[in-house]
Design a protein around this motif. Structure first.
Motif, PDB file in Angstrom:
ATOM      1  N   PHE A 189       0.802  -1.222   0.000  1.00 45.25           N
ATOM      2  CA  PHE A 189       0.000   0.000   0.000  1.00 45.25           C
ATOM      3  C   PHE A 189       0.837   1.276   0.000  1.00 45.25           C
ATOM      4  N   VAL A 190       1.890   1.324   0.828  1.00 42.97           N
ATOM      5  CA  VAL A 190       2.695   2.545   0.930  1.00 42.97           C
ATOM      6  C   VAL A 190       3.598   2.714  -0.286  1.00 42.97           C
ATOM      7  N   PHE A 191       4.353   1.669  -0.616  1.00 46.37           N
ATOM      8  CA  PHE A 191       5.260   1.747  -1.763  1.00 46.37           C
ATOM      9  C   PHE A 191       4.553   1.469  -3.092  1.00 46.37           C
ATOM     10  N   GLY A 192       3.339   0.881  -3.024  1.00 46.43           N
ATOM     11  CA  GLY A 192       2.574   0.626  -4.245  1.00 46.43           C
ATOM     12  C   GLY A 192       3.136  -0.478  -5.104  1.00 46.43           C
ATOM     13  N   TRP A 193       3.770  -1.486  -4.499  1.00 44.37           N
ATOM     14  CA  TRP A 193       4.399  -2.558  -5.270  1.00 44.37           C
ATOM     15  C   TRP A 193       3.468  -3.721  -5.565  1.00 44.37           C
ATOM     16  N   GLY A 194       2.258  -3.696  -5.026  1.00 47.44           N
ATOM     17  CA  GLY A 194       1.253  -4.702  -5.356  1.00 47.44           C
ATOM     18  C   GLY A 194       1.699  -6.124  -5.090  1.00 47.44           C
ATOM     19  N   MET A 195       1.498  -6.993  -6.080  1.00 46.96           N
ATOM     20  CA  MET A 195       1.822  -8.416  -5.946  1.00 46.96           C
ATOM     21  C   MET A 195       3.310  -8.626  -5.658  1.00 46.96           C
ATOM     22  N   LYS A 196       4.147  -7.846  -6.321  1.00 44.36           N
ATOM     23  CA  LYS A 196       5.593  -7.979  -6.094  1.00 44.36           C
ATOM     24  C   LYS A 196       5.953  -7.602  -4.656  1.00 44.36           C
ATOM     25  N   GLY A 197       5.274  -6.613  -4.110  1.00 44.97           N
ATOM     26  CA  GLY A 197       5.537  -6.214  -2.734  1.00 44.97           C
ATOM     27  C   GLY A 197       5.174  -7.304  -1.748  1.00 44.97           C
ATOM     28  N   ALA A 198       4.060  -7.990  -1.989  1.00 44.81           N
ATOM     29  CA  ALA A 198       3.654  -9.091  -1.113  1.00 44.81           C
ATOM     30  C   ALA A 198       4.678 -10.217  -1.142  1.00 44.81           C
ATOM     31  N   ALA A 199       5.167 -10.548  -2.336  1.00 40.24           N
ATOM     32  CA  ALA A 199       6.171 -11.610  -2.468  1.00 40.24           C
ATOM     33  C   ALA A 199       7.490 -11.206  -1.825  1.00 40.24           C
ATOM     34  N   LEU A 200       7.895  -9.957  -2.009  1.00 40.52           N
ATOM     35  CA  LEU A 200       9.157  -9.495  -1.448  1.00 40.52           C
ATOM     36  C   LEU A 200       9.115  -9.521   0.083  1.00 40.52           C
ATOM     37  N   ALA A 201       7.983  -9.158   0.661  1.00 41.28           N
ATOM     38  CA  ALA A 201       7.830  -9.213   2.118  1.00 41.28           C
ATOM     39  C   ALA A 201       8.003 -10.642   2.619  1.00 41.28           C
ATOM     40  N   THR A 202       7.478 -11.598   1.872  1.00 44.59           N
ATOM     41  CA  THR A 202       7.609 -13.010   2.245  1.00 44.59           C
ATOM     42  C   THR A 202       9.065 -13.455   2.215  1.00 44.59           C
ATOM     43  N   ILE A 203       9.786 -13.094   1.147  1.00 42.13           N
ATOM     44  CA  ILE A 203      11.173 -13.527   1.003  1.00 42.13           C
ATOM     45  C   ILE A 203      12.068 -12.911   2.070  1.00 42.13           C
TER      46      ILE A 203
END
Length: 465
Positions: free
Chosen positions: A186-200
């Motif tokens: 939401f803050v950085f606006g990375w969408g699906m990629k942001g969710a995956a990056l948080a997981t990694i």
């Protein structure tokens, strides 16, 4: 009391709670992350984002399958060796597991990234969903080594009698993930990629924590350089025991692919999204059962190796009761609040309508799942991979996949949803039959042990007199 010795001496209920509660909490927190992550994606990317994760989920299952193949297979061997007072052999097994996890992770990453689009298509991705699934899975695959290491090595903490540290490891990763996911999405606006990056990122932190525990921490088992060399007999043993959970996960992967394809054919992307929500909620209930199962396994394995068969039976009984209570509680909640639960993931009316109907039908016989999971885990803990594999696959392969292939031709979407409870019921019956034979076997072994002890006692008494 020594962390491993107490497995054979402490009160069983107290011991099972000490081992299982941290595992349950850790697995529950992990499941909550999965739910929260999908809520974030569903409310940012909509039903197509949820469908993208659902389509990519079989690939993530493959990652977990290899982690389970090595981690769970090696852990069962380690627990038995510790019960036999063979610590050096246990450390050698763990060292082999580390090398295998690294090698297989690299292979999974390479194959997944090279054949990304064809794999996603096979798993049911439509033209609209493919970009969402690709954005998410490309990052997940790139960090495969972190997920495999974290999942695979975490089991050894429980095997050495330190379930609290195992729980803390999972909580650290999940807590970090829950913090980073909304920031990246939401803050950085990375969408699906942001969710995956948080997981990694969270998995990398967890993996680092785990490895430092065995290298620098106060662990019973130490990760030593001399043990980082593959031994054929150990690798064979790990694979033979770990093949049961691995086969179950591969079957789950095949199941997910078939389910997605059938859902897409009869209900489109909305049906795939809706079943993704249902699976998330089911996972939220099943994960604590898996945590209970993981907590029971080292206790069962140790006492089986030490020939304390009475304790083995008591642990199994308590674990089965606990697992059934958990799945029954989840069943009741989904009966009472189906619309509210699905509505957490999206405000899309079509998705809520399908998801509410699906969760009621698909989980019709869900209370018996706890018994089936614990029963399968028992055979894994005592080093009987064939029996464990058959029971592990009973739901996904023996019943559910054939049902998904056949029933929709007669009942369309309702046939897909009816396949779930049918497989739960039949696998419950199969597990009950197998466990009844196993309990009779344990009774015979226990009687033989008592007869041997009586003979030795009488012999000593005669010699003393």
């Amino acid at each position: 009391m020594d962390n491993t010795k107490r497995l054979g001496e402490e009160n069983i209920l107290k011991l099972l709670m000490q081992f299982s509660i941290p595992s349950i909490v850790g697995m529950l927190v992990s499941a909550l992350y999965n739910v929260v992550d999908r809520i974030f994606i569903g409310n940012s990317s909509g039903p197509l984002g949820l469908a993208g994760i659902t389509i990519g989920f079989p690939i993530m299952i493959i990652q977990m399958a290899f982690g389970g193949l090595i981690g769970l297979g090696a852990t069962a061997m380690v627990s038995i060796r510790l019960g036999q007072k063979k610590k050096d052999e246990a450390e050698l097994i763990m060292g082999n597991a580390v090398i295998l996890l690294g090698i297989i992770s690299v292979i999974v990453t390479a194959v997944g990234l090279i054949f990304m689009d064809p794999i996603l298509r096979v798993f049911g991705a439509s033209d609209e969903v493919l970009p969402y699934a690709r954005d998410y899975m490309s990052i997940i695959l790139a960090g495969s080594v972190f997920g495999s290491t974290s999942f695979g090595m975490n089991n050894f903490m429980r095997a050495e009698g330190k379930p609290a540290i195992s729980m803390l490891t999972m909580i650290i990763g999940v807590f970090l993930n829950v913090l980073l996911a909304p920031l990246f999405i939401f803050v950085f606006g990375w969408g699906m990629k942001g969710a995956a990056l948080a997981t990694i990122v969270s998995q990398a932190v967890s993996a680092t924590w785990i490895m430092s525990h065995f290298i620098l921490g106060k662990s019973t088992l130490k990760l030593k350089k001399v043990n980082l060399r593959l031994k054929f007999d150990i690798v064979k043993g790990i694979f033979s025991i770990g093949i049961a959970p691995f086969s179950m996960q591969v079957a789950q992967c095949a199941l997910s692919a078939i389910l997605n394809l059938r859902l897409g054919a009869y209900g489109g992307d909305i049906a795939i999204s809706g079943m993704g929500v249902v699976n998330s909620l089911m996972t939220l209930v099943v994960m604590p059962v898996l945590g209970l199962n993981q907590g029971a396994q080292p206790i069962i394995g140790y006492n089986y190796g030490a020939e304390n068969y009475d304790r083995v039976k008591k642990v199994l009984k308590i674990a089965v009761i606990g697992g059934t209570i958990i799945t029954t509680s989840g069943f009741i909640i989904t009966r009472l609040l189906p619309t509210q639960l699905v509505g957490l993931f999206s405000s899309d009316r079509e998705l809520i309508s399908f998801g509410s109907h699906a969760i009621v039908m698909f989980m019709l016989f869900f209370p018996v799942v706890g018994f089936q999971v614990i029963g399968s885990g028992y055979f894994q803990a005592v080093g009987k991979p064939v029996k464990s594999m058959v029971l592990s696959l009973s739901r996904q392969v023996l019943v559910l996949i054939p049902a998904l292939l056949i029933l929709p031709y007669f009942f369309e979407m309702n046939g897909i949803l009816a396949a779930g409870p049918l497989s739960d019921l039949i696998s419950f019956i199969i597990t009950g039959i197998w466990l009844s034979f196993e309990l009779k076997y344990l009774n015979r072994k226990q009687l033989q042990k008592k007869e041997q002890e009586t003979v030795i006692y009488n012999k000593v008494s005669i010699e003393e007199s």
